[in-house]
Design a protein around this motif. Structure first.
Motif: not given
Length: 305
Positions: A171-175, A181-186, A202-210
């Motif tokens: 959970i910590f790893m995923s969070a 990724q969200r910090q980078l986008m926002v 690409q950034q949106k895909i990485m936000l949820y995929l990883f």
């Protein structure tokens, strides 16, 4: 050839673990010695990867600057995908940038990640690998993290403590991956039109995929590997936070905030920057060689009379 490379990686990873195990021998705490060894491995690898991280930032900012050209190509060749791809690759080559540069740090860590996976997996099977043999192998097999063996996995253990610690780390790893990724986008990306924007998509895909990948595959990782990846995610978050705070990309919300703070403190020069990073130069009066004489105060002169 492949076996030689793998054995070299096993030796390098196990050397770091064994070295810090010996350095912390005075603590007489086996758990601490091996866990610190894993964290030290992260720090060592991330320091080595700093030049790659700098290259990643430069590439991302170069891609941002190319967005108008990319949109023009997409519009011009909207009915010819092959020609569009060719022109895009030509554009990247001309400006010496790579749209996949953001993946380089992860790809560079992959060999170390899998080497650590197999080293820890060998501990659970009591098989020597690299420098982990003899007393080191016995000590590592007995080491644990809050009661969970470092070589234990969620699926491979029936112990509640191992499953619980594995879930917490997953959970910590995923969070941390999602938050970074969200910090980078926002905060860290310039404001762009989301329609037909390849970089933003690409950034949106990485936000949820990883985070999903980590959550699904994490149940097979040893606790030691989960500690490694959680630590490297935390490093990534802190490193990115520092860059966004201290040297944000021109045009990003973080850049605008920094400019406002500098303006409030009077730190902005006469040459200031627009949101898109372009320089504004204030018009200066034309200088002449003649000295400007001060104007006399006529009212004051009349009063004296």
């Amino acid at each position: 050839m492949l076996d030689s490379i793998l054995n070299g990686l096993y030796t390098a990873v196990s050397w770091v673990l064994v070295t810090f195990h010996d350095l912390l021998a005075f603590t007489n705490n086996t758990d601490l010695q091996w866990v610190v060894g894993i964290i030290a491995l992260v720090i060592l690898i991330r320091i080595i990867l700093i030049p790659l991280f700098v290259k990643q930032i430069k590439s991302q900012r170069a891609l941002t600057a190319l967005q108008p050209h990319m949109k023009a190509i997409q519009k011009k060749y909207k009915d010819d995908r092959q020609k569009q791809s060719e022109e895009m690759m030509k554009l990247y080559k001309e400006h010496k940038t790579n749209p996949f540069a953001s993946c380089f740090p992860i790809l560079a860590q992959a060999p170390i990640f899998f080497a650590l996976f197999w080293v820890l997996n060998s501990i659970s099977q009591n098989q020597p690998r690299g420098l982990l043999k003899g007393e080191y192998l016995i000590s590592a097999r007995e080491a644990s993290f809050f009661g969970a063996p470092l070589s234990g996995t969620f699926l491979g253990s029936s112990e509640f403590s191992t499953k619980a610690i594995a879930i917490v780390l997953i959970i910590f790893m995923s969070a941390t991956t999602f938050t970074t990724q969200r910090q980078l986008m926002v905060k860290g990306m310039p404001k762009m039109d989301s329609s037909n924007n390849m970089m933003l998509q690409q950034q949106k895909i990485m936000l949820y995929l990883f985070p999903i990948i980590f959550a699904v595959t994490g149940v097979n990782f040893p606790i030691g590997v989960l500690i490694y990846w959680s630590t490297t995610n935390l490093w990534t978050w802190g490193q990115q936070y520092y860059v966004i705070k201290r040297n944000p990309a021109p045009g990003s919300p973080a850049y605008e905030e920094l400019q406002k703070k500098k303006a409030a403190k009077g730190l902005l020069d006469e040459k200031s920057n627009n949101a898109d990073g372009t320089t504004i130069v204030e018009d200066q009066p034309e200088q002449t060689g003649q000295r400007v004489q001060p104007k006399r105060d006529k009212k004051r002169k009349k009063k004296n009379r």
